[in-house]
Scaffold this active site. Structure first.
Site, PDB file in Angstrom:
ATOM      1  N   LYS A 140       0.548  -1.353   0.234  1.00 12.33           N
ATOM      2  CA  LYS A 140       0.387   0.338  -0.128  1.00 12.33           C
ATOM      3  C   LYS A 140       1.035   1.401  -0.342  1.00 12.33           C
ATOM      4  O   LYS A 140       0.386   2.414  -0.689  1.00 12.33           O
ATOM      5  CB  LYS A 140      -0.622   0.201   1.427  1.00 12.33           C
ATOM      6  CG  LYS A 140      -2.055   0.855   1.223  1.00 12.33           C
ATOM      7  CD  LYS A 140      -2.383   1.685   3.201  1.00 12.33           C
ATOM      8  CE  LYS A 140      -1.517   2.256   3.230  1.00 12.33           C
ATOM      9  NZ  LYS A 140      -1.585   2.982   5.263  1.00 12.33           N
ATOM     10  N   CYS A 142     -26.365  -1.846  -0.817  1.00 15.26           N
ATOM     11  CA  CYS A 142     -25.342  -2.497  -0.197  1.00 15.26           C
ATOM     12  C   CYS A 142     -25.425  -3.933  -0.006  1.00 15.26           C
ATOM     13  O   CYS A 142     -26.743  -3.459   0.878  1.00 15.26           O
ATOM     14  CB  CYS A 142     -24.147  -1.655   0.990  1.00 15.26           C
ATOM     15  SG  CYS A 142     -23.209  -2.229   1.765  1.00 15.26           S
ATOM     16  N   CYS A 145     -26.588   6.375   4.776  1.00 14.63           N
ATOM     17  CA  CYS A 145     -25.249   6.194   3.575  1.00 14.63           C
ATOM     18  C   CYS A 145     -26.457   5.847   2.451  1.00 14.63           C
ATOM     19  O   CYS A 145     -27.313   5.644   2.341  1.00 14.63           O
ATOM     20  CB  CYS A 145     -24.920   4.842   3.997  1.00 14.63           C
ATOM     21  SG  CYS A 145     -23.705   4.187   2.086  1.00 14.63           S
ATOM     22  N   CYS A 186     -18.867   4.500   6.594  1.00 14.90           N
ATOM     23  CA  CYS A 186     -18.795   3.430   6.990  1.00 14.90           C
ATOM     24  C   CYS A 186     -17.593   2.799   7.756  1.00 14.90           C
ATOM     25  O   CYS A 186     -16.224   1.891   7.703  1.00 14.90           O
ATOM     26  CB  CYS A 186     -18.784   2.806   4.726  1.00 14.90           C
ATOM     27  SG  CYS A 186     -19.199   1.295   5.455  1.00 14.90           S
ATOM     28  N   CYS A 199     -25.282   3.035   8.217  1.00 13.03           N
ATOM     29  CA  CYS A 199     -26.375   2.872   6.959  1.00 13.03           C
ATOM     30  C   CYS A 199     -27.106   3.870   6.847  1.00 13.03           C
ATOM     31  O   CYS A 199     -27.627   3.731   6.080  1.00 13.03           O
ATOM     32  CB  CYS A 199     -26.785   1.416   7.459  1.00 13.03           C
ATOM     33  SG  CYS A 199     -24.737   0.213   7.592  1.00 13.03           S
TER      34      CYS A 199
END
EC number: 3.2.2.-
Length: 304
Positions: free
Chosen positions: A212, A298, A292, A282, A289
């Site tokens: 990463k 989702c 969102c 998230c 949620c």
């Protein structure tokens, strides 16, 4: 009856019916009958046809006259997540204020923009090494303290371990990072003239540098998109949205799965986009949620 007539009569009887002046067919014997029966059975048995080879259709770039020899086949993804484009649009809408910690304290904001290019690149790499298992706010604080003393390869090598530890504390695993920073800085001085490598393979060979960090260093320090930088946020969200063909167990698995289908022009954007989304909405535990835009899209929303 003459002798000739007798011989003809005897020959006619031996040939059987159908013999005579035109008789040229003999009654088939037992062997011939068995062969004929075998031939008859073959004629009634199913005929096995050879299998046709499967043909793969390949699309080519260019006009019809350019298709064929010398044309380069287009890579068409065989799988992509359902609704991913709308999910991405929704995440962008939720992130349009760019007010997450990563937007102000991430790697792009930790180096001295007025420093020489070589020093800037070194500071980018160092901030990435500090960021592992550490909140952006803590990493940014450590970088400010280091920069106040003049953050270069030479200055780090001249700083004793105890002092360096105090400067970077409380980043995660700070003791190990003191060792890695010193080792990596020595390698950069000896083999790269104080600069950082310009390839992922060389970057991940440095102590304390993972995939990463390497991909982010390539993007921020060198301006080259070499792959998707996947941290815990990207790993978690990609699995919740089912952006991987099957569940992945590590960030590296997630990176490989995403790179199979996600358009390359989105590779750099997706890290900052999902990291901020993971910091604000998230969340690892008790995700928001209800706030969102992807709640209805989702797959994981109902179970969280």
């Amino acid at each position: 009856m003459t002798a000739l007539s007798a011989r003809m009569l005897t020959r006619s009887r031996s040939l059987g019916p159908g013999a005579g002046p035109r008789g040229c067919r003999e009654e088939p014997g037992p062997l011939r009958r068995r062969e004929a029966a075998a031939e008859a059975r073959k004629s009634h048995s199913p005929v096995k046809r050879p299998r046709k080879a499967q043909r793969l259709r390949v699309a080519y770039e260019g006009s019809d006259s350019e298709k064929g020899e010398g044309a380069e086949p287009l890579k068409v993804p065989v799988w992509e997540p359902q609704d991913w484009q709308q999910q991405l649009v929704n995440i962008r809408a939720m992130r349009n204020k760019k007010d997450a910690p990563v937007d102000h304290l991430g790697t792009e904001h930790c180096y001295d923009s007025s420093a020489p290019p070589k020093v800037r690149r070194y500071q980018v790499l160092l901030s990435l090494m500090l960021s592992s298992q550490t909140k952006d706010q803590v990493t940014a604080g450590a970088m400010q303290r280091l920069r106040a003393r003049g953050l270069t390869v030479d200055s780090i090598l001249q700083t004793d371990d105890a002092t360096l530890g105090k400067l970077i504390y409380p980043v995660g695993f700070w003791r190990s990072k003191v060792k890695y920073i010193k080792q990596t800085s020595a390698i950069l001085q000896q083999h790269y003239g104080g600069d950082i490598p310009a390839s992922v393979a060389e970057l991940v060979a440095l102590p304390g540098v993972g995939p990463k960090m390497a991909h982010l260093a390539m993007a921020v320090a060198w301006g080259t998109v070499s792959g998707i930088a996947v941290d815990t946020h990207v790993h978690r969200i990609a699995n919740r949205l089912r952006w991987t063909k099957k569940a992945t167990k590590s960030p590296e698995e997630t990176r490989a799965a995403l790179e199979e289908w996600l358009p390359r022009e989105l590779w750099h954007e997706i890290n900052g986009l999902l990291v901020g989304f993971g910091q604000q909405t998230c969340l690892p535990v008790h995700p928001r949620c209800h706030a969102c835009l992807n709640q209805a899209l989702c797959p994981a929303a109902q179970g969280l």
